[in-house]
Design a protein around this motif. Structure first.
Motif, PDB file in Angstrom:
ATOM      1  N   GLY A   1       4.849   8.085  23.471  1.00 21.71           N
ATOM      2  CA  GLY A   1       5.650   9.228  23.064  1.00 21.71           C
ATOM      3  C   GLY A   1       6.312   9.073  21.718  1.00 21.71           C
ATOM      4  N   GLN A   2       6.211   7.888  21.126  1.00 20.29           N
ATOM      5  CA  GLN A   2       6.801   7.622  19.817  1.00 20.29           C
ATOM      6  C   GLN A   2       5.710   7.742  18.758  1.00 20.29           C
ATOM      7  OE1 GLN A   2       8.547   3.722  19.587  1.00 20.29           O
ATOM      8  NE2 GLN A   2       9.575   4.092  17.634  1.00 20.29           N
ATOM      9  N   ASP A   3       5.988   8.429  17.659  1.00 17.06           N
ATOM     10  CA  ASP A   3       4.989   8.642  16.615  1.00 17.06           C
ATOM     11  C   ASP A   3       5.228   7.816  15.363  1.00 17.06           C
ATOM     12  OD1 ASP A   3       3.492  10.508  18.056  1.00 17.06           O
ATOM     13  OD2 ASP A   3       4.832  12.144  17.461  1.00 17.06           O
ATOM     14  N   GLN A   4       6.394   7.166  15.269  1.00 13.04           N
ATOM     15  CA  GLN A   4       6.731   6.449  14.041  1.00 13.04           C
ATOM     16  C   GLN A   4       7.511   5.182  14.353  1.00 13.04           C
ATOM     17  OE1 GLN A   4       9.430   8.124  10.722  1.00 13.04           O
ATOM     18  NE2 GLN A   4       7.369   8.795  10.127  1.00 13.04           N
ATOM     19  N   LEU A   5       7.259   4.165  13.548  1.00 18.63           N
ATOM     20  CA  LEU A   5       7.914   2.868  13.698  1.00 18.63           C
ATOM     21  C   LEU A   5       8.458   2.446  12.348  1.00 18.63           C
ATOM     22  CD1 LEU A   5       8.194   0.767  16.044  1.00 18.63           C
ATOM     23  CD2 LEU A   5       6.184  -0.369  15.111  1.00 18.63           C
ATOM     24  N   THR A   6       9.713   1.984  12.310  1.00 17.45           N
ATOM     25  CA  THR A   6      10.343   1.608  11.039  1.00 17.45           C
ATOM     26  C   THR A   6      10.767   0.154  11.075  1.00 17.45           C
ATOM     27  OG1 THR A   6      11.155   3.860  10.708  1.00 17.45           O
ATOM     28  CG2 THR A   6      12.198   2.131   9.417  1.00 17.45           C
ATOM     29  N   LEU A   7      10.399  -0.590  10.027  1.00 20.07           N
ATOM     30  CA  LEU A   7      10.769  -2.009   9.883  1.00 20.07           C
ATOM     31  C   LEU A   7      11.569  -2.161   8.596  1.00 20.07           C
ATOM     32  CD1 LEU A   7       7.139  -3.399  10.312  1.00 20.07           C
ATOM     33  CD2 LEU A   7       8.658  -2.708  12.156  1.00 20.07           C
ATOM     34  N   ARG A   8      12.537  -3.035   8.614  1.00 21.51           N
ATOM     35  CA  ARG A   8      13.391  -3.222   7.437  1.00 21.51           C
ATOM     36  C   ARG A   8      13.518  -4.708   7.118  1.00 21.51           C
ATOM     37  NH1 ARG A   8      18.064  -0.553   4.960  1.00 21.51           N
ATOM     38  NH2 ARG A   8      19.652  -2.091   4.361  1.00 21.51           N
ATOM     39  N   PHE A   9      13.279  -5.054   5.849  1.00 18.72           N
ATOM     40  CA  PHE A   9      13.449  -6.427   5.371  1.00 18.72           C
ATOM     41  C   PHE A   9      14.461  -6.384   4.219  1.00 18.72           C
ATOM     42  CE2 PHE A   9       9.344  -6.435   7.414  1.00 18.72           C
ATOM     43  CZ  PHE A   9       9.305  -7.652   8.068  1.00 18.72           C
ATOM     44  N   GLU A  10      15.521  -7.176   4.328  1.00 21.04           N
ATOM     45  CA  GLU A  10      16.593  -7.154   3.336  1.00 21.04           C
ATOM     46  C   GLU A  10      16.854  -8.556   2.815  1.00 21.04           C
ATOM     47  OE1 GLU A  10      21.361  -5.949   3.052  1.00 21.04           O
ATOM     48  OE2 GLU A  10      20.104  -5.200   4.707  1.00 21.04           O
ATOM     49  N   SER A  11      16.899  -8.678   1.495  1.00 20.51           N
ATOM     50  CA  SER A  11      17.152  -9.980   0.874  1.00 20.51           C
ATOM     51  C   SER A  11      18.648 -10.148   0.611  1.00 20.51           C
ATOM     52  CB  SER A  11      16.396 -10.093  -0.447  1.00 20.51           C
ATOM     53  OG  SER A  11      17.029  -9.305  -1.449  1.00 20.51           O
ATOM     54  N   GLU A  12      19.043 -11.376   0.367  1.00 19.99           N
ATOM     55  CA  GLU A  12      20.374 -11.632  -0.176  1.00 19.99           C
ATOM     56  C   GLU A  12      20.365 -11.243  -1.660  1.00 19.99           C
ATOM     57  OE1 GLU A  12      22.967 -12.538   1.451  1.00 19.99           O
ATOM     58  OE2 GLU A  12      22.043 -13.011   3.384  1.00 19.99           O
ATOM     59  N   ALA A  13      21.523 -11.033  -2.202  1.00 17.74           N
ATOM     60  CA  ALA A  13      21.612 -10.707  -3.626  1.00 17.74           C
ATOM     61  C   ALA A  13      21.225 -11.927  -4.457  1.00 17.74           C
ATOM     62  CB  ALA A  13      23.013 -10.254  -3.979  1.00 17.74           C
ATOM     63  N   LEU A  14      20.336 -11.718  -5.408  1.00 13.87           N
ATOM     64  CA  LEU A  14      19.914 -12.769  -6.328  1.00 13.87           C
ATOM     65  C   LEU A  14      20.236 -12.281  -7.731  1.00 13.87           C
ATOM     66  CD1 LEU A  14      16.431 -14.345  -5.429  1.00 13.87           C
ATOM     67  CD2 LEU A  14      18.475 -15.531  -6.200  1.00 13.87           C
ATOM     68  N   ASN A  15      21.122 -12.988  -8.428  1.00 15.05           N
ATOM     69  CA  ASN A  15      21.541 -12.575  -9.759  1.00 15.05           C
ATOM     70  C   ASN A  15      22.116 -11.153  -9.729  1.00 15.05           C
ATOM     71  OD1 ASN A  15      21.935 -13.126 -12.496  1.00 15.05           O
ATOM     72  ND2 ASN A  15      19.980 -12.177 -13.077  1.00 15.05           N
ATOM     73  N   GLY A  16      22.810 -10.858  -8.617  1.00  8.76           N
ATOM     74  CA  GLY A  16      23.443  -9.561  -8.480  1.00  8.76           C
ATOM     75  C   GLY A  16      22.526  -8.435  -8.057  1.00  8.76           C
ATOM     76  N   VAL A  17      21.264  -8.757  -7.655  1.00 12.61           N
ATOM     77  CA  VAL A  17      20.303  -7.729  -7.265  1.00 12.61           C
ATOM     78  C   VAL A  17      19.803  -7.997  -5.846  1.00 12.61           C
ATOM     79  CG1 VAL A  17      18.050  -6.702  -7.732  1.00 12.61           C
ATOM     80  CG2 VAL A  17      19.581  -7.250  -9.619  1.00 12.61           C
ATOM     81  N   LYS A  18      19.873  -6.964  -5.021  1.00 13.91           N
ATOM     82  CA  LYS A  18      19.388  -7.038  -3.646  1.00 13.91           C
ATOM     83  C   LYS A  18      18.182  -6.110  -3.499  1.00 13.91           C
ATOM     84  CE  LYS A  18      22.393  -7.013  -0.279  1.00 13.91           C
ATOM     85  NZ  LYS A  18      23.373  -6.551   0.744  1.00 13.91           N
ATOM     86  N   LEU A  19      17.174  -6.578  -2.761  1.00 23.17           N
ATOM     87  CA  LEU A  19      15.964  -5.789  -2.514  1.00 23.17           C
ATOM     88  C   LEU A  19      15.832  -5.509  -1.022  1.00 23.17           C
ATOM     89  CD1 LEU A  19      13.257  -4.495  -3.391  1.00 23.17           C
ATOM     90  CD2 LEU A  19      12.210  -6.773  -3.177  1.00 23.17           C
ATOM     91  N   VAL A  20      15.658  -4.242  -0.678  1.00 27.01           N
ATOM     92  CA  VAL A  20      15.449  -3.832   0.717  1.00 27.01           C
ATOM     93  C   VAL A  20      14.095  -3.135   0.799  1.00 27.01           C
ATOM     94  CG1 VAL A  20      16.307  -2.489   2.667  1.00 27.01           C
ATOM     95  CG2 VAL A  20      17.925  -3.523   1.034  1.00 27.01           C
ATOM     96  N   LYS A  21      13.212  -3.664   1.669  1.00 22.86           N
ATOM     97  CA  LYS A  21      11.900  -3.053   1.891  1.00 22.86           C
ATOM     98  C   LYS A  21      11.908  -2.389   3.265  1.00 22.86           C
ATOM     99  CE  LYS A  21       9.297  -6.695  -0.553  1.00 22.86           C
ATOM    100  NZ  LYS A  21       8.132  -7.599  -0.448  1.00 22.86           N
TER     101      LYS A  21
END
Length: 564
Positions: free
Chosen positions: A165-185
């Protein structure tokens, strides 16, 4: 003049052998001998700056080109440190079983639930992989500073399985800040789809403005896929598509030699890794400027990707850029719907303009018949009907040649010591009998491109994989396990040879029997779908030839070989 028709047929056969030899050369990693690929106008040769400084980093960050990131901005290693406590996150949908690594949030393994392995058909097909014997994965990260890359450890959150019954799945990967920049996929998987949405959110948590650039790359070893046939060659390697230069394939050997040629910059297109039946591609929306690259990463390891600049980020600001990662079978209609030109990863070669309508017709027939094997038979039948009058002219000419063959043979024996007089007498017989020795050749030559195009349709279409026909044929993409179809194909080919007029020259007569046998040997290892197509064509040709011979009063005669 008496052997003009057969001479042209031999030229066609010789040309086919040249094509086969060229493909054999390419298959074994050597450049094509007679038909090298054209060189695109814009080149992107790899440079020393394109390799990672740390040789130990097997999958390094791609070097940036001058217009995007200077060499001084490329990290000296793949990341600040190599995480030792990363884990694999197993995720599944109705069509995919995926493995993501918290090291970079990369997709490192994929299995296709609806496609079996080439070698062990009891197991699902593994496409992307990261093991001791194979490397093939999808990576993204940031350059332009000491920012998170595909080697940076990330935290995972989200669900791991697509529930009923579910049509979509969401995954999240989050980095720590490196040189003041954080990346979230954020990965978004949809039911029934091989296309994955990938959203990159870049957050400036520091105190100064930064200018990061996003790279998306596919890294793969240069090995041929397991189970690949040795009797026909299909392309394996990177590809780049842009509206300006269209589809550009790149051989691994060209990357190795720093001779890779692609369209270097564009505001559209995609980068891909292609192999028989399957492909992986990074897709960005049109209008986003990107820098395309191909390069050698390490020994027998290559990358294709693109780099796109993000806007300057002031402290506290964020920027989001969405992409799509397609990794799945080359289903033509699905590829056409995803992105312009993506259907070109299904490689029809130089006859694409004929192959695409033939595939369209084959697909329409399948939608009605619901069996790919019978759809192939129906398609060949329709082509035979379309070319009926051309074939009729060819077979009529052959029947006339067969009718006067005894007279020709007698004349050749009588004048065998006077070749000039023999030619004159032969031309006289042709004039008196109103026979054109080339009349049976041209109609056949006109049809050859169509049947070569159909050959590539059947060889390239992933729909043939695991598709049954009847009885013992459970997979039209695999060779007949009992060699029944190749034997039938050989017999029908020999029957065709027996029905044709015997060449006056004894040596040619022998070769006309030997060459079909040699040609048939290859079909013992060809996919069953291709052999079925050839058998159907042979049977319909024999039926038409027999009917025309009977109508013209030429009794069916079998010119059996005489090997002395």
């Amino acid at each position: 003049m008496n052997d003009i028709r057969r001479t042209i047929l031999w030229v066609i056969f010789g040309f086919s052998m040249v094509l086969l030899w060229d493909q054999w050369q390419v298959y074994n990693g050597r450049p094509a001998t007679f038909f090298p690929k054209p060189v695109p106008a814009v080149s992107a040769p790899a440079s020393a700056a394109s390799a990672p400084a740390a040789a130990a980093a097997v999958q390094g960050v791609p070097a940036a080109t001058t217009s995007v990131a200077s060499p001084g901005q490329v990290p000296v290693s793949a990341g600040a440190s190599s995480p030792v406590n990363s884990e694999k996150i197993e995720v599944s949908t109705d069509v995919l079983k995926l493995s993501f690594d918290t090291e970079g949030g990369n997709l490192v393994r994929s299995e296709f639930n609806k496609h079996n392995d080439f070698v062990d058909t009891t197991k699902p097909f593994v496409f992307l992989d990261q093991s001791g014997t194979r490397v093939y994965n999808a990576q993204t990260g940031l350059i332009g500073g000491n920012f998170p890359t595909h080697k940076t450890l990330m935290r995972f959150s989200g669900e791991k399985s697509l529930k009923d019954g579910q049509d979509q799945l969401t995954l999240r990967f989050e980095s720590e800040a490196l040189n003041g920049v954080k990346l979230v996929k954020t990965y978004t998987l949809n039911r029934g789809s091989y296309a994955i949405g990938v959203k990159h959110e870049v957050i400036n948590t520091g105190t100064s403005t930064v200018s990061p650039q996003l790279y998306l790359q596919l890294v793969r070893d240069g090995n041929k896929p397991a189970g690949e046939s040795s009797f026909y060659s299909t392309f394996t390697g990177p590809a780049v598509y842009t509206e300006a230069k269209k589809y550009q394939k790149v051989e691994f050997s060209d990357i190795e030699k720093n001779k890779a040629e692609i369209d270097k910059t564009s505001p559209n297109g995609y980068v891909a890794m292609v192999q028989h039946y399957f492909a992986t591609a990074w897709l960005l929306a049109d209008g986003i400027q990107r820098e395309n690259f191909v390069r050698k990463v390490d020994t027998n390891l290559y990358a294709v990707g693109m780099i796109t600049p993000l806007a300057d980020l002031a402290p506290g600001q964020s920027k989001t850029l969405s992409a799509q990662l397609f990794s799945g079978p080359q289903e033509e209609k699905v590829l056409e719907a995803l992105a312009p030109g993506l259907d070109l990863v299904k490689d029809y070669g130089w006859l694409a303009m004929l192959s695409k309508p033939l595939y369209w017709l084959l697909d329409k027939l399948f939608s009605f018949i619901q069996n790919w094997g019978w759809a192939i038979v129906a398609l060949v039948l329709l082509l035979k009907i379309a070319f009926y009058w051309l074939n009729a002219k060819a077979y009529s000419s052959m029947a006339k040649m067969k009718a006067i063959n005894p007279k020709i043979m007698e004349m050749r024996e009588r004048l065998k010591n006077d070749p000039q007089k023999m030619q004159q007498e032969m031309m006289k017989i042709y004039r008196e009998e109103k026979v054109n020795p080339m009349g049976g050749c041209f109609p056949i030559m006109i049809q050859i491109p169509v049947f070569i195009a159909l050959y590539w349709v059947l060889l390239s279409s992933v729909e043939m994989r695991n598709a049954p026909w009847v009885l013992w044929i459970h997979d039209l993409s695999a060779p007949d396990p009992y060699f029944i179809l190749p034997l039938v194909m050989t017999l029908t080919t020999l029957l065709q040879t027996a029905l044709n007029p015997a060449p006056p020259d004894p040596m040619q007569a022998k070769l006309m029997w030997i060459m079909p046998l040699v040609f048939s040997v290859m079909f013992f290892f060809f996919p069953a779908g291709l052999v079925l197509y050839w058998i159907t064509n042979n049977i319909l040709s024999i039926a038409q030839q027999w009917m025309i011979n009977t109508r013209m009063g030429v009794p069916p005669q079998f010119n059996l070989p005489k090997f002395k």
